[in-house]
Design an enzyme around this catalytic site. Structure first.
Site, PDB file in Angstrom:
ATOM      1  N   TYR A 105       0.542  -1.297  -0.098  1.00 24.68           N
ATOM      2  CA  TYR A 105      -0.018   0.049  -0.154  1.00 24.68           C
ATOM      3  C   TYR A 105       1.176   1.259  -0.060  1.00 24.68           C
ATOM      4  CZ  TYR A 105      -3.845   3.231   1.491  1.00 24.68           C
ATOM      5  OH  TYR A 105      -4.486   4.381   1.680  1.00 24.68           O
ATOM      6  N   ASP A 150      -2.495  -1.281  -3.866  1.00 26.01           N
ATOM      7  CA  ASP A 150      -2.454  -0.323  -4.288  1.00 26.01           C
ATOM      8  C   ASP A 150      -1.094   0.996  -4.144  1.00 26.01           C
ATOM      9  OD1 ASP A 150      -3.659   2.026  -3.899  1.00 26.01           O
ATOM     10  OD2 ASP A 150      -4.167   2.384  -2.665  1.00 26.01           O
ATOM     11  N   ASN A 152      -1.157   3.726  -5.425  1.00 31.16           N
ATOM     12  CA  ASN A 152      -0.941   4.870  -6.016  1.00 31.16           C
ATOM     13  C   ASN A 152      -1.180   5.657  -7.241  1.00 31.16           C
ATOM     14  OD1 ASN A 152      -3.318   6.063  -4.240  1.00 31.16           O
ATOM     15  ND2 ASN A 152      -2.349   5.603  -1.839  1.00 31.16           N
ATOM     16  N   HIS A 254     -12.409   1.955  -4.439  1.00 28.53           N
ATOM     17  CA  HIS A 254     -11.295   1.663  -5.286  1.00 28.53           C
ATOM     18  C   HIS A 254     -12.523  -0.637  -5.596  1.00 28.53           C
ATOM     19  CE1 HIS A 254      -7.452   2.715  -4.908  1.00 28.53           C
ATOM     20  NE2 HIS A 254      -8.109   3.472  -3.665  1.00 28.53           N
TER      21      HIS A 254
END
Length: 263
Positions: A105, A150, A152, A254
Site C-alpha cells: 500500500y 494499491d 497509488n 477502489h
C-alpha cells in the site's frame, strides 16, 4: 491460481463486500489494503469460515494496513517498514511453497505535487525510492514473484480519464510515474493486467467519492496493480477488473483486480 487485490477501505466496515467478492470471484488468494484495523481487530474468523484460514495480517489503528487471506497454505516471509515508519504498508508471503507475493500500500502523497511544500508527497517519493533499492538488493528477476496492491500511481495515459488535466495531479505526475517505472524496470516486472488488456484501452480501478455520479462522469484512475517477474509472465492466463463493485452498497472507492496464473 487466482489472485485478487483490493483496497477495501476498512475491512470491518466492508466485510460483507469482501465476502461477496469471495462468493462471486472465488480467488485462491485475496490481498487487501487499507484495512484500517489492528491485527487483533481483523475479522480473521469470518475469513476462515469463508474458506480462507491461512492469513498474514499487518495492521494499525484506523489507518493503512495490509492483509493476505488464502485458501492455499502461505508462509509469511517479511513485513517491511519503509522510511523508518511502522505504518503497516507491506507484507510478503510464499504461496504453497511456490512464488513469493508482495502486498503493498504505497502512500497516497497528499494533494500538492511538490516535495518541498508537501511532506506527504516527499514521503511518497522516498517510499518509492526505498522500495526500488530494497527489491534490487534483496530479490532477483529470476525469482518467481508477484507484486500486488494499491500503488497509488496511474502510469499510462490511458490509466486516467484525462492525461493532460492530471499531469499536475498527485498519482499521475511525471516524477511519480518515473519512480514507478524505475521500480518496474529494476527486476523486469511485467504489468500482468496490461499484459492481457492492451495499453490503448482505457482502464480504471478507482473513482473518487466526490463525484455525484461516478459511473456517469467516469473520471477514474488505475491505481491498483498486479505485477509478476519474468518467470511468471507466460503464466498470466486472464485478468479482470470488477468495475461493478464500485456500485455495491457501501462500496470502496477502489475495485478488485483479479489475475489468473497457470502455475
Amino acid at each position: 491460481m487466482r489472485i485478487a487485490t483490493w483496497n477495501i477501505n476498512s475491512v470491518r466496515l466492508r466485510l460483507p463486500r469482501a465476502l461477496d467478492l469471495i462468493a462471486e470471484a472465488a480467488p485462491d488468494v485475496l490481498c487487501l489494503q487499507e484495512t484500517k484495523a489492528l491485527e487483533d481487530q481483523f475479522p480473521a474468523a469470518a475469513f476462515a469460515e469463508a474458506g480462507y484460514p491461512h492469513q498474514a495480517v499487518v495492521g494499525m489503528k484506523g489507518y493503512n494496513g495490509v492483509a493476505v487471506v488464502s485458501r492455499l497454505p502461505i508462509e509469511e516471509t517479511e513485513r517491511r517498514e519503509f522510511c523508518g515508519r511502522a505504518d503497516a504498508r507491506h507484507v510478503s508471503v510464499r504461496i504453497d511453497g511456490g512464488p513469493e507475493l508482495h502486498n503493498l500500500y504505497v502512500p497516497a502523497g497528499g494533494d500538492v505535487p511538490d516535495p518541498q511544500a508537501n511532506p506527504k508527497f516527499a514521503h511518497k517519493l522516498e517510499f518509492l525510492a526505498e522500495l526500488r533499492r530494497w527489491l534490487a538488493d534483496t530479490r532477483s528477476a529470476a525469482q518467481p514473484m508477484i507484486l500486488v496492491g494499491d500503488l497509488n500511481i496511474a502510469p499510462l495515459e490511458t490509466d486516467v480519464w484525462s492525461h493532460k488535466q492530471l499531469l499536475d495531479v498527485v498519482s499521475h505526475t511525471p516524477v511519480e510515474v518515473d519512480a514507478l517505472c524505475g521500480i518496474q524496470a529494476g527486476l523486469g516486472w511485467v504489468d500482468a493486467v496490461r499484459h492481457r488488456i492492451p495499453a490503448e484501452q482505457r482502464l480504471y480501478t478507482w473513482w473518487s467519492y466526490r463525484a455525484r455520479d461516478w459511473a456517469l462522469s467516469d473520471r477514474g484512475r488505475r491505481l491498483d496493480h498486479v505485477w509478476v517477474t519474468p518467470p511468471l509472465a507466460g503464466a498470466v492466463d486472464g485478468v479482470s477488473v470488477l468495475r461493478a463493485a464500485r456500485g455495491w452498497e457501501k462500496a470502496s472507492d477502489h475495485v478488485p483486480v483479479i489475475v489468473d496464473l497457470k502455475l
